[in-house]
Structure formats: C-alpha cells, structure tokens
Write a protein that holds these residues in place. Structure first.
Motif, short mmCIF file in Angstrom:
data_model
loop_
_atom_site.label_atom_id
_atom_site.label_comp_id
_atom_site.label_asym_id
_atom_site.label_seq_id
_atom_site.Cartn_x
_atom_site.Cartn_y
_atom_site.Cartn_z
N PHE A 122 0.89 -1.10 -0.04
CA PHE A 122 0.09 0.14 -0.01
C PHE A 122 0.80 1.21 0.04
CE2 PHE A 122 -3.18 -3.16 1.57
CZ PHE A 122 -3.97 -2.88 0.63
N MET A 126 0.43 3.86 -2.84
CA MET A 126 0.26 5.37 -2.61
C MET A 126 1.31 6.03 -3.48
SD MET A 126 0.18 7.36 1.09
CE MET A 126 0.12 9.20 1.13
N ARG A 151 -7.38 7.92 -4.84
CA ARG A 151 -6.91 6.74 -4.30
C ARG A 151 -5.68 6.75 -3.52
NH1 ARG A 151 -7.50 5.41 -10.24
NH2 ARG A 151 -9.32 4.11 -10.41
N ILE A 155 -5.60 5.76 0.67
CA ILE A 155 -4.48 4.98 1.23
C ILE A 155 -3.67 5.70 2.46
CG2 ILE A 155 -1.96 3.83 0.94
CD1 ILE A 155 -2.95 3.36 -2.09
N GLY A 158 -5.32 5.68 5.60
CA GLY A 158 -5.53 4.31 6.26
C GLY A 158 -5.31 4.23 7.81
N TRP A 189 -7.08 -0.54 4.95
CA TRP A 189 -6.72 -0.08 3.48
C TRP A 189 -7.83 -0.37 2.52
CZ3 TRP A 189 -1.52 -1.89 5.57
CH2 TRP A 189 -0.63 -0.50 6.10
N ASN A 192 -11.06 1.98 2.60
CA ASN A 192 -10.70 3.00 1.84
C ASN A 192 -10.75 2.91 0.53
OD1 ASN A 192 -10.61 4.11 4.75
ND2 ASN A 192 -8.68 4.99 4.47
N LEU A 193 -9.93 2.07 0.12
CA LEU A 193 -9.89 1.94 -1.39
C LEU A 193 -11.09 1.76 -2.08
CD1 LEU A 193 -6.43 0.34 -2.05
CD2 LEU A 193 -7.37 2.83 -2.61
#
Length: 219
Positions: A122, A126, A151, A155, A158, A189, A192-193
């Motif tokens: 991740f 990022m 995006r 990340i 997170g 993560w 969130n994505l």
C-alpha cells in the motif's frame, strides 16, 4: 445545503484526528527525550523516517480533506491548485518515509510479516497513485488526476480507518494477535480504497461538469 457541502471534509478531518494526535505525541516524545522503552526504542535509534512520516501525513490528511469540497474548489480554484501541489509533496514524503520505516525498523512483536508486506504494497501504491495523478494533471487529464489523487488519499488515510477496525478490541481491552492485527490493518486500507472507487465511479456527467470547471479555472 452548506452543511452538506462540508459534511465529507468534516468527516475526513475527524477520521484523521486520532492518527494526527498520536503523531503529535510521538514527535513530543522524540523532542523532549521521553523514556526509551522496548515499544519506542526503534524511533529513538532512527528518528528521521518517523519524523518525516508524521510531518508529511498530518497535513496530507487534514488539508487534503478540504480538496473534497466542491464549493471550495469552485470558489477558490487557485487555492485548490496551490494546496494540491503542496499535498503531493506531503503525500510523497509520507509514502516514501513509510516504506523507509518498514525496511529500516525491526518488526514489533505486535506485528507479523504479513503486516509489513501490506505496508510495502500500500505504501508503493500510494506513491504510484500520487505520481500518476501528477502525470495526469500535467497532460490536462483532470478526471484521471482526480481518480489517482483520491486513491492516494484513501491509502494515506488508512491509519484513521485502522483505528476504527481496532475499536472492538480497544473497548474489550484485548490485544489482538499478530495475525488478527494484520487482518485489521489490511481491512482499513481495503475499506478506504473500496470507498474511493465508489466515489471515482460516480455517473460520468458529474465528472464532465467538473472537468469543464477545472479547465476554465486553469485558463
């Protein structure tokens, strides 16, 4: 209507508060020479990456939240551009220093190897998202720029969602096993994505209108 306009930025700022406060506390420990323990010794032995990570992450998450305000972008497009440039720098510092910490610090007892694998995946994601977002805006692909920046922000935020995934264990005063903690970190993560992709894939008309406004603002 005004309250709805600021609902998303306010929520993102709230989500950023716990990791921001924790980061400020860590900087205070390093600055004041707090007692060195097994849990924090690695930060005292090599303080630079954690300092860079906190200094980059706090403004990236808090100031970045206001980039989600359509009203702010419309009213102050110059602020949006200037803040965006600063946020790219903060985000790149955050991602790069996070990767540095992953490789430089010994793995804490609370983590397992999978946690570090997720951090590398991740953190690299990022870094790549921000660079792709920067490349997109340079070729005036505003929709692509927006998507990659969302995006990257997802990340970077997170840690805020990871706090929420840990809440049940905190409430019960139970320490999760390294395997469970690894899963909870991954969940933060992924959540969130997933939300980021829902935002990105809104109806095309929304993006078309926004592209037109950004083109006009950019002159």
């Amino acid at each position: 209507m005004a309250s709805r306009t600021w609902l998303v930025p306010s929520g993102l700022v709230a989500l950023s508060l716990v990791p921001s406060v924790a980061g400020a506390a860590r900087l205070t420990q390093l600055a004041t020479g707090a007692e060195v323990t097994e849990a924090n010794q690695r930060f005292f032995d090599l303080p630079l990456p954690v300092i860079l990570h906190i200094v980059g992450a706090v403004p990236f998450c808090i100031v970045g939240a206001f980039q989600f305000s359509a009203a702010l972008r419309r009213r102050w497009p110059r602020w949006h551009r200037l803040a965006g440039r600063a946020l790219v720098v903060c985000g790149l510092v955050t991602a790069a220093s996070g990767l540095w910490m992953t490789f430089a610090y010994d793995l804490p007892a609370a983590d397992d190897a999978a946690t570090n694998v997720y951090r590398v995946i991740f953190g690299s994601g990022m870094l790549a998202s921000l660079l792709l977002g920067l490349a997109a805006v340079r070729r005036r692909d505003f929709r692509g720029h927006e998507a990659w920046m969302i995006r990257g922000y997802a990340i970077g935020l997170g840690a805020g969602t990871q706090f929420l995934t840990h809440v049940p264990w905190l409430v019960l005063s139970v320490t999760p096993s390294p395997f469970t903690r690894s899963f909870l970190m991954l969940a933060g993560w992924v959540i969130n994505l997933a939300v980021a992709e829902l935002i990105i894939r809104r109806p095309r008309a929304t993006h078309v209108r926004r592209d037109r406004r950004l083109v006009e603002a950019a002159g």
